[in-house]
Enzyme design. Structure first.
Site, PDB file in Angstrom:
ATOM      1  N   TYR A  47       0.917  -1.241   0.183  1.00 51.64           N
ATOM      2  CA  TYR A  47      -0.105  -0.140  -0.244  1.00 51.64           C
ATOM      3  C   TYR A  47       0.746   1.330  -0.095  1.00 51.64           C
ATOM      4  CZ  TYR A  47       1.459  -0.616   4.725  1.00 51.64           C
ATOM      5  OH  TYR A  47       2.225  -0.600   6.009  1.00 51.64           O
ATOM      6  N   GLY A  48       2.133   1.118  -0.008  1.00 50.26           N
ATOM      7  CA  GLY A  48       3.054   2.350   0.180  1.00 50.26           C
ATOM      8  C   GLY A  48       4.042   2.361  -0.765  1.00 50.26           C
ATOM      9  N   THR A  49       5.584   2.257  -0.133  1.00 48.33           N
ATOM     10  CA  THR A  49       6.628   2.474  -1.207  1.00 48.33           C
ATOM     11  C   THR A  49       6.950   1.464  -2.091  1.00 48.33           C
ATOM     12  OG1 THR A  49       7.997   1.749   0.551  1.00 48.33           O
ATOM     13  CG2 THR A  49       7.427   4.228   0.478  1.00 48.33           C
ATOM     14  N   LEU A  50       6.245   0.319  -1.753  1.00 47.72           N
ATOM     15  CA  LEU A  50       6.433  -0.887  -2.724  1.00 47.72           C
ATOM     16  C   LEU A  50       5.421  -0.986  -3.946  1.00 47.72           C
ATOM     17  CD1 LEU A  50       6.906  -3.838   0.157  1.00 47.72           C
ATOM     18  CD2 LEU A  50       8.746  -3.157  -1.755  1.00 47.72           C
ATOM     19  N   GLU A  75      11.269  -4.472   5.305  1.00 48.06           N
ATOM     20  CA  GLU A  75      10.322  -3.864   6.274  1.00 48.06           C
ATOM     21  C   GLU A  75      10.780  -3.954   7.588  1.00 48.06           C
ATOM     22  OE1 GLU A  75       8.307  -1.917   5.062  1.00 48.06           O
ATOM     23  OE2 GLU A  75       7.635  -2.720   3.159  1.00 48.06           O
TER      24      GLU A  75
END
Length: 168
Positions: A21-24, A98
């Site tokens: 949901y973010g930087t990936l 992570e």
């Protein structure tokens, strides 16, 4: 009968669904740096866009502007993201990125529309951000929010790529 010496033993490769949901996500720093190499070596396959079934608080904070989910079901918004199918090595690589072992994030199963339950990363006990001081939560991590993101180190962690090399 003996097995010919030029054959490799059969190993089971487990597949794991991961909701990012973010930087990936595509177009963001960690996708380019870590997930693209996983896709290239077969440790990851893009499955599709998705949204969580339950609402969760998606926050962005800290000096590094890190996106993170709080494991508070039915608070915040249903969160938009992407689903990837990962091999064991691919999942191990993302866990290193992570900071699972360090307690920065923890991996939990979450229901995602259109797919089986997926792993997702939630804020861990040793996270750099105190959610008490953050008030705004989002339904999607966007490029506007990503502008302030600062990667964890100047050089990518070689342990991540070692996990991916196992899959090649």
């Amino acid at each position: 009968p003996t097995e010919p010496s030029n054959t490799k033993p059969i190993t089971m490769i487990h597949k794991h669904l991961l909701f990012v949901y973010g930087t990936l996500k595509k177009g963001f720093y960690n996708h380019k740096t870590y997930l693209q190499p996983a896709l290239a070596c077969g440790a990851a396959v893009y499955v599709g866009d998705a949204k969580t079934v339950q609402a969760f608080p998606l926050l962005v904070g800290g000096e590094r502007h890190i996106p993170f989910l709080l494991h508070r079901p039915n608070e915040g918004h249903r969160v938009s993201g992407e689903v990837y199918e990962l091999t064991d090595g691919g999942l191990e690589a993302m866990d290193i990125l992570e900071g699972i072992a360090k307690g920065f994030y923890r991996r939990e199963l979450v229901a995602v529309e259109g797919h089986s339950d997926c792993w997702a990363y939630f804020q861990g006990k040793k996270a750099e951000v105190n959610p008490i001081h953050l008030v705004e939560c989002y339904d999607e991590y966007t490029l506007d929010l990503h502008v302030g993101y600062v990667p964890p180190t100047a050089m990518p962690d070689p342990r991540i790529f070692a996990c991916l090399e196992k899959e090649s």
